[in-house]
Design a protein around this motif. Structure first.
Motif, PDB file in Angstrom:
ATOM      1  N   SER A 263       0.908  -1.174   0.038  1.00 40.11           N
ATOM      2  CA  SER A 263      -0.066  -0.045   0.053  1.00 40.11           C
ATOM      3  C   SER A 263       0.947   1.497   0.001  1.00 40.11           C
ATOM      4  CB  SER A 263      -0.891  -0.014   1.147  1.00 40.11           C
ATOM      5  OG  SER A 263      -1.762   1.250   1.400  1.00 40.11           O
ATOM      6  N   ARG A 264       0.667   2.253  -0.936  1.00 37.03           N
ATOM      7  CA  ARG A 264       1.258   3.427  -0.727  1.00 37.03           C
ATOM      8  C   ARG A 264       0.167   4.550  -0.903  1.00 37.03           C
ATOM      9  NH1 ARG A 264       3.210   7.488  -4.551  1.00 37.03           N
ATOM     10  NH2 ARG A 264       5.203   8.286  -3.831  1.00 37.03           N
ATOM     11  N   LEU A 265       0.602   5.477  -0.112  1.00 32.51           N
ATOM     12  CA  LEU A 265      -0.028   6.895  -0.068  1.00 32.51           C
ATOM     13  C   LEU A 265       0.721   7.940  -0.812  1.00 32.51           C
ATOM     14  CD1 LEU A 265      -1.103   6.603   3.766  1.00 32.51           C
ATOM     15  CD2 LEU A 265      -2.309   5.509   1.812  1.00 32.51           C
ATOM     16  N   SER A 266      -0.179   8.722  -1.598  1.00 33.41           N
ATOM     17  CA  SER A 266       0.601   9.536  -2.464  1.00 33.41           C
ATOM     18  C   SER A 266       0.207  11.038  -1.852  1.00 33.41           C
ATOM     19  CB  SER A 266       0.356   9.594  -3.882  1.00 33.41           C
ATOM     20  OG  SER A 266      -1.148   9.805  -3.973  1.00 33.41           O
ATOM     21  N   VAL A 267       1.321  11.844  -1.722  1.00 31.54           N
ATOM     22  CA  VAL A 267       1.168  13.354  -1.349  1.00 31.54           C
ATOM     23  C   VAL A 267       1.831  14.325  -2.419  1.00 31.54           C
ATOM     24  CG1 VAL A 267       1.601  14.944   0.592  1.00 31.54           C
ATOM     25  CG2 VAL A 267       1.505  12.654   1.126  1.00 31.54           C
ATOM     26  N   VAL A 268       0.879  14.971  -3.066  1.00 31.60           N
ATOM     27  CA  VAL A 268       1.120  15.739  -4.236  1.00 31.60           C
ATOM     28  C   VAL A 268       0.970  17.142  -3.969  1.00 31.60           C
ATOM     29  CG1 VAL A 268       1.138  16.154  -6.632  1.00 31.60           C
ATOM     30  CG2 VAL A 268       1.075  13.914  -5.704  1.00 31.60           C
ATOM     31  N   MET A 269       1.783  18.299  -4.030  1.00 24.13           N
ATOM     32  CA  MET A 269       1.326  19.556  -3.676  1.00 24.13           C
ATOM     33  C   MET A 269       1.036  20.298  -5.243  1.00 24.13           C
ATOM     34  SD  MET A 269       3.347  22.755  -1.931  1.00 24.13           S
ATOM     35  CE  MET A 269       3.184  24.354  -2.445  1.00 24.13           C
ATOM     36  N   LYS A 270      -0.281  20.845  -5.258  1.00 19.89           N
ATOM     37  CA  LYS A 270      -0.500  21.626  -6.556  1.00 19.89           C
ATOM     38  C   LYS A 270      -1.268  23.011  -6.125  1.00 19.89           C
ATOM     39  CE  LYS A 270       0.680  18.223  -9.431  1.00 19.89           C
ATOM     40  NZ  LYS A 270       1.395  18.283 -10.670  1.00 19.89           N
ATOM     41  N   THR A 271      -1.741  23.559  -7.302  1.00 20.12           N
ATOM     42  CA  THR A 271      -2.695  24.665  -6.879  1.00 20.12           C
ATOM     43  C   THR A 271      -4.279  24.474  -7.505  1.00 20.12           C
ATOM     44  OG1 THR A 271      -2.063  25.809  -9.026  1.00 20.12           O
ATOM     45  CG2 THR A 271      -0.681  26.250  -6.928  1.00 20.12           C
ATOM     46  N   GLU A 272      -5.379  25.154  -6.942  1.00 20.63           N
ATOM     47  CA  GLU A 272      -6.391  25.188  -7.691  1.00 20.63           C
ATOM     48  C   GLU A 272      -6.984  26.640  -7.775  1.00 20.63           C
ATOM     49  OE1 GLU A 272      -7.818  22.601  -8.716  1.00 20.63           O
ATOM     50  OE2 GLU A 272      -8.578  21.144  -7.325  1.00 20.63           O
ATOM     51  N   PRO A 273      -7.895  26.798  -8.773  1.00 20.80           N
ATOM     52  CA  PRO A 273      -8.114  28.007  -9.088  1.00 20.80           C
ATOM     53  C   PRO A 273      -8.785  28.808  -7.903  1.00 20.80           C
ATOM     54  CG  PRO A 273      -8.782  26.499 -10.749  1.00 20.80           C
ATOM     55  CD  PRO A 273      -8.452  25.753  -9.627  1.00 20.80           C
ATOM     56  N   ASN A 274      -8.322  30.115  -7.683  1.00 21.65           N
ATOM     57  CA  ASN A 274      -8.995  31.012  -6.889  1.00 21.65           C
ATOM     58  C   ASN A 274      -8.768  30.244  -5.372  1.00 21.65           C
ATOM     59  OD1 ASN A 274      -9.521  32.484  -9.252  1.00 21.65           O
ATOM     60  ND2 ASN A 274     -11.435  31.634  -9.367  1.00 21.65           N
ATOM     61  N   VAL A 275      -8.111  29.541  -4.876  1.00 21.48           N
ATOM     62  CA  VAL A 275      -7.823  29.043  -3.673  1.00 21.48           C
ATOM     63  C   VAL A 275      -6.549  29.585  -3.418  1.00 21.48           C
ATOM     64  CG1 VAL A 275      -7.470  27.131  -2.060  1.00 21.48           C
ATOM     65  CG2 VAL A 275      -9.158  26.982  -4.051  1.00 21.48           C
ATOM     66  N   ILE A 276      -6.261  30.390  -2.288  1.00 28.28           N
ATOM     67  CA  ILE A 276      -5.178  31.294  -1.784  1.00 28.28           C
ATOM     68  C   ILE A 276      -3.993  30.527  -1.282  1.00 28.28           C
ATOM     69  CG2 ILE A 276      -6.603  33.392  -1.348  1.00 28.28           C
ATOM     70  CD1 ILE A 276      -6.406  32.868   1.543  1.00 28.28           C
ATOM     71  N   HIS A 277      -4.075  29.166  -0.941  1.00 32.22           N
ATOM     72  CA  HIS A 277      -3.223  28.288  -0.330  1.00 32.22           C
ATOM     73  C   HIS A 277      -2.919  27.404  -1.659  1.00 32.22           C
ATOM     74  CE1 HIS A 277      -5.348  29.322   3.514  1.00 32.22           C
ATOM     75  NE2 HIS A 277      -4.095  29.792   3.575  1.00 32.22           N
ATOM     76  N   PRO A 278      -1.522  26.813  -1.639  1.00 32.99           N
ATOM     77  CA  PRO A 278      -1.425  25.569  -2.358  1.00 32.99           C
ATOM     78  C   PRO A 278      -2.391  24.471  -1.889  1.00 32.99           C
ATOM     79  CG  PRO A 278       0.616  26.455  -1.763  1.00 32.99           C
ATOM     80  CD  PRO A 278      -0.405  27.166  -0.811  1.00 32.99           C
TER      81      PRO A 278
END
Length: 989
Positions: A263-278
């Motif tokens: 079992s592997r859990l992925s953690v990915v940082m991205k951005t979303e439109p009009n959300v002030i935090h990544p």
């Protein structure tokens, strides 16, 4: 029931606030342009002897792979070297001498030196410049401070480093797992007709009915370890036939028993439109362990020390096999690193190569048995037949949400999503509610309990006439009687009110409905595989069945085919094999031949490929309603012909602003860069555009047209397919642009030409149009699609690319901008993962319903500007047999099943795929004044829900789906598509 159930988010989308990385430092070297230029010169360098010994791929990757592998082992794993040398980031300091040492050797290797010679080399200027680039220490919180009304602006290295930190935090506490157990009650049993069911004594029979579910109180703990990619792995808790034991001790062969996964859990940082935090996208996966290293692409390595992550390292080519970068290992050994891991790696590779050599001497195929779970675990390069299926199950996603909430507590701030208040128009294939008596009577009469999804004959006829034809003729070409019968059965279901088809003679025209007929012809030679067949001669005997191109008869061709038994030759490269297969495969040849004559076709496979040494077998006609392959082929043929029934009109009219939505033209733009050709150059980009037109009079049929650069004009979709498939892709031809950005700008200019032609030649003055694009595939073409630019409304005048499609300048620009651009995104690591939650729960009894997967449209709660929407999709197979296995258990509790006679067999839960909910992001940008964004999002979702050639929901709306399909059906697609779209070299998870 878990205490965190009440606070579970709707998706695994976590806001990356400064509090999550408080106190965490990171070390970064930002290399200047001069250093990057020298690095580019180094890549692919070396003398002629060195080049001749390298695989073509290795010439490019050798310096990068050597340096990164060395630095990972040297520093413990939390290090990333940008492939283009923009930056070097790590969680621990890296001293200058270490960089000077490794890059001196990298330069030496590029010159053909061995390790003993490379370490004595004078320090080259590029190595000195890399080492002298100052290492900067940053507090991570510095780059995560939100600015009201602005998109987050983070340096690229933060997207690498933040997942390391989040993974380390999530690994600090054990992961709690449990299964869901049913809550039952006794209810009176009934007969099929609804009457009470009585036993032999006339007493009422009772049965247990499941009324809810609750968490099993027998909870267990699983330890996850962080990995160097920014994820977590349950290293000490694999699952497989050896670990998921049955009480009856069912025996299996050793090769199958040895196979296991993690079992592997992925953690990915991205951005979303009009959300002030990544945002942090979390997900669960099944990582399957390969039996060998020599054919794997990467491997996990346990470093044997607390605080160090599981090391993920790429394996480099060494001839026809792969191994850990040998030069990096030689350097590490010289530095007196822990040689036990190095020795284990070398011993594993040596043993496997010896096995390959012995098998080659005997002329046998090498057979590898997966070793016991140890410190080295290579990953499967593709999804072959395996003892453990793909997919973690939906319960695992809920457990992951609970774990994040438990570990992070109040620091866990989620992006909120609310259900959009709308309903979808029912589809013909949706489950129909019926009384038990009706169900029983239909079963007894042999009738179907569901619809296949075939459009009504009168709507087919209306669509054909809207395209300027009076009649539709389906020509069925076959060479096996079973396939002919399957075609007859499918057409009989599609036209249930027509006269019986019977046993038509060759060339006999059978009328299925007014304006629709079918002709059957045996055409084995014409359809056969082989590149030496004279199909022009073979077609002459069939010509009478095809109407003249100038007549009022539309012709669609339904052909039989089979998968060719063609194998790679010794030493044959992949591209050469695909080219040979293209020339040999009769399906490619027939499609091209018919396209040149202006006809479109679809294929049905008549043979089931053999497996495990067994020969291929002929497919017999299944029971009515079960031959889905034939049904889908017929529906695909309708799509290729541009047949559009009234489902789309009814779906769009369903909205409260249906009249406004029903007046728009919906344009889909498909863009794809072809793979590099043999000479190493980039080919032209593939551009295909389609447009879905509403009728002039309400109630009439919608129509679809298409545009490609080869045609240069908007023509009926059927005609565009024939013209596009009749010619080769534009291979071995570059654009005029010198850089990748300029070539993408040229591709975008083709789209401007298409939209200009659409506005000028196809639209009425008062008509608006909407452009739909895949934002992930097209992000290099239009800067206005980028999340980071959603805070701004003005174009960057220094960028050669246009802001959005339809926003071009100059005389070739469209006279009218689109009413909106709909940015779609289906990339798995760029859209939220849905968390199945109970519909309701009772705190007194802990009773809750089974985990419920939503298929509704959800609106994101954004911080500023306009929202985006997520359409969650339940795959077709999710409701099939075994599709819901992951709802109540995790893979650790999966039953490996039992073989034997048909009556004794049991479902192999461990091997079955566990389907999960997928997601489609819908984001309207560049919306004109007076156009309702919500209406656009709803219309787009409905165009995904109602398709023109599929009985279920598609990931893309109709125009974009049709544009992409036009490319996918091209005879040359398989050998020109990028690897991620081909499927043969699937990812390891």
């Amino acid at each position: 029931m878990s205490d965190t159930t009440a606070t579970l988010p709707s998706t695994l989308t976590l806001r990356c606030t400064p509090e999550l990385v408080q106190g965490q430092k990171v070390y970064v070297r930002l290399f200047p342009r001069s250093v990057r230029d020298e690095w580019e010169k180094l890549k692919g360098g070396g003398d002629d002897e060195q080049k001749s010994q390298q695989h073509p791929d290795e010439k490019k990757n050798l310096p990068y792979s050597t340096a990164l592998t060395y630095l990972k082992f040297k520093t413990g794993g939390y290090v990333h070297l940008d492939r283009y040398l923009n930056f070097l980031v790590s969680l621990e300091k890296i001293d200058d001498e270490t960089l000077r040492h490794v890059f001196r050797c990298v330069v030496g290797y590029s010159k053909g030196l061995n390790t003993d010679q490379a370490v004595l080399l004078d320090v080259p200027p590029v190595a000195e410049a890399i080492a002298n680039t100052p290492e900067q220490e940053f507090e991570m919180t510095r780059f995560l401070k939100p600015v009201s009304g602005r998109q987050p602006k983070c340096p690229d290295w933060m997207y690498v480093a933040v997942p390391w930190v989040i993974s380390k935090k999530l690994a600090q506490e054990e992961f709690t797992i449990y299964d869901l157990v049913p809550i039952t009650e006794k209810v009176a049993a009934k007969e099929k007709d609804g009457s009470p069911k009585l036993d032999a004594n006339g007493e009422q029979v009772y049965k247990n009915r499941t009324i809810g579910w609750k968490a099993n109180p027998n909870k267990r703990e699983v330890t996850y370890l962080p990995d160097s990619r920014g994820g977590l792995i349950a290293w000490d808790h694999p699952f497989g036939r050896k670990y998921n034991l049955r009480d009856d001790a069912t025996e299996v062969n050793e090769a199958t028993k040895a196979q296991y996964a993690m079992s592997r859990l992925s953690v990915v940082m991205k951005t979303e439109p009009n959300v002030i935090h990544p945002v942090i996208f979390l997900d669960a996966h099944v990582t399957r362990v390969h039996s060998n290293m020599v054919y794997a692409k990467s491997t996990h390595i346990y470093q044997g020390s607390d605080g160090l992550p599981i090391l993920h390292t790429e394996l480099v080519r060494n001839g026809n096999v792969r191994a850990v970068n040998q030069r990096a290992l030689e350097l590490l050994a010289r530095d007196e690193m822990d040689i036990s891991v190095l020795q284990a790696l070398q011993a594993r590779v040596t043993e496997e190569r010896d096995l390959l050599e012995r098998a080659a001497e005997k002329g046998e195929f090498p057979s590898f048995i997966t070793p016991d779970a140890g410190v080295i675990r290579p990953l499967m390069p593709q999804n072959d037949n395996f003892a453990v299926g793909t997919g973690p199950g939906t319960l695992h996603l809920r457990l992951l949400a609970e774990h994040v909430s438990k570990v992070l507590g109040e620091k866990a701030t989620w992006v909120d999503f609310t259900v959009e208040p709308m309903t979808f128009e029912p589809r013909p294939t949706d489950k129909q509610k019926m009384a038990p008596q009706e169900r029983a009577s239909r079963i007894e009469a042999g009738e179907l309990l569901h619809n296949i999804g075939f459009p009504p004959p009168e709507e087919i006829t209306a669509s054909v006439k809207a395209q300027g034809f009076e009649h539709l003729r389906i020509v069925c070409l076959w060479y096996r009687w079973n396939t002919r019968l399957r075609m007859i059965n499918a057409l009989s279901l599609a036209f249930p009110d027509g006269p019986p088809i019977g046993d038509p003679s060759p060339g006999e025209e059978v009328f299925l409905a007014p304006g629709i007929s079918v002709v059957f012809r045996q055409a084995e030679r014409f359809l056969s595989h082989g590149d030496a067949i004279n199909r022009t001669v073979e077609f002459k005997s069939l010509e009478d069945d095809f109407a003249d191109s100038e007549s009022q008869v539309m012709v669609g061709v339904w052909c039989e085919t089979e998968i060719p038994a063609l194998k790679k030759k010794d030493g044959e490269k992949r591209n050469a094999f695909l080219l040979r297969k293209e020339r040999y495969d009769g399906k490619f040849q027939v499609r091209r031949f018919l396209a040149k004559k202006g006809f479109v076709c679809q294929f049905t496979t008549g043979m089931k490929p053999g497996s495990f040494g067994n020969p291929a077998t002929e497919i017999s006609p299944p029971k009515p309603g079960k031959d889905h392959a034939a049904y889908m082929a017929l529906l695909d043929l309708y799509r290729s012909l541009g047949v559009i029934d009234q489902r789309l009109a009814r779906a769009i009219a369903k909205d409260r602003k249906g009249r406004e939505a029903g007046k728009l033209v919906y344009c889909g733009i498909h863009a794809r860069r072809q793979a590099k050709t043999a000479d190493g150059k980039h080919t032209k980009r593939i551009i295909v555009a389609t447009a879905l037109f509403p009728p002039e009079e309400e109630g009439d049929a919608w129509t679809m047209r298409a545009w490609t650069p080869q045609i240069g004009a908007w023509v009926p979709y059927r005609e565009a397919i024939a013209a596009f498939h009749a010619s080769d892709y534009a291979l071995h031809v570059d654009g005029n642009g010198e850089t990748d950005k300029e070539r993408w700008a040229e591709a975008a200019a083709h789209v401007e030409d298409a939209l200009s032609s659409l506005v000028r030649d196809e639209l009425e003055p008062d008509m608006g149009y909407v452009v739909m694009v895949d934002g992930h595939a097209c992000r290099r073409m239009w800067t206005g699609l980028h999340n980071e630019n959603q805070s701004y409304q003005e174009e960057d005048i220094t960028d050669p690319r246009t802001w959005l499609p339809g926003y071009g300048k100059g005389r070739n620009a469209p006279r009218k901008k689109p009413s909106a651009v709909i940015r779609m995104n289906v990339a798995a690591d760029e859209v939220p993962q849905y968390v199945p939650v109970p519909r309701e729960s009772d705190p007194d009894t802990e009773k809750e319903s089974i985990l419920f997967a939503s298929a509704k449209l959800h609106r994101a709660e954004v911080d500023f500007g306009n929202p985006f929407w997520i359409l969650f999709n339940i795959p077709r197979n999710y409701q099939a047999k075994g599709g819901d296995l992951g709802k109540a258990i995790t893979r650790w509790d999966a039953d490996p099943g039992k073989g034997g006679e048909e009556g004794e067999r049991e479902t192999n839960e461990l091997k079955a795929p566990w389907w999960a909910v997928t997601a489609t992001e819908i984001y309207p940008v560049g919306v004109a004044d007076g156009v309702d964004r919500t209406m656009l999002a709803r219309a787009t979702a409905r165009l995904c829900h109602q398709t023109i050639a599929w009985s279920d929901r598609s990931r893309y709306p109709v125009p974009l789906h049709a544009a992409k399909q036009l490319d996918l059906d091209h005879p040359q697609y398989r050998r020109s598509a990028p690897p991620e779209e081909q499927g043969d070299d699937a990812a390891d998870e």
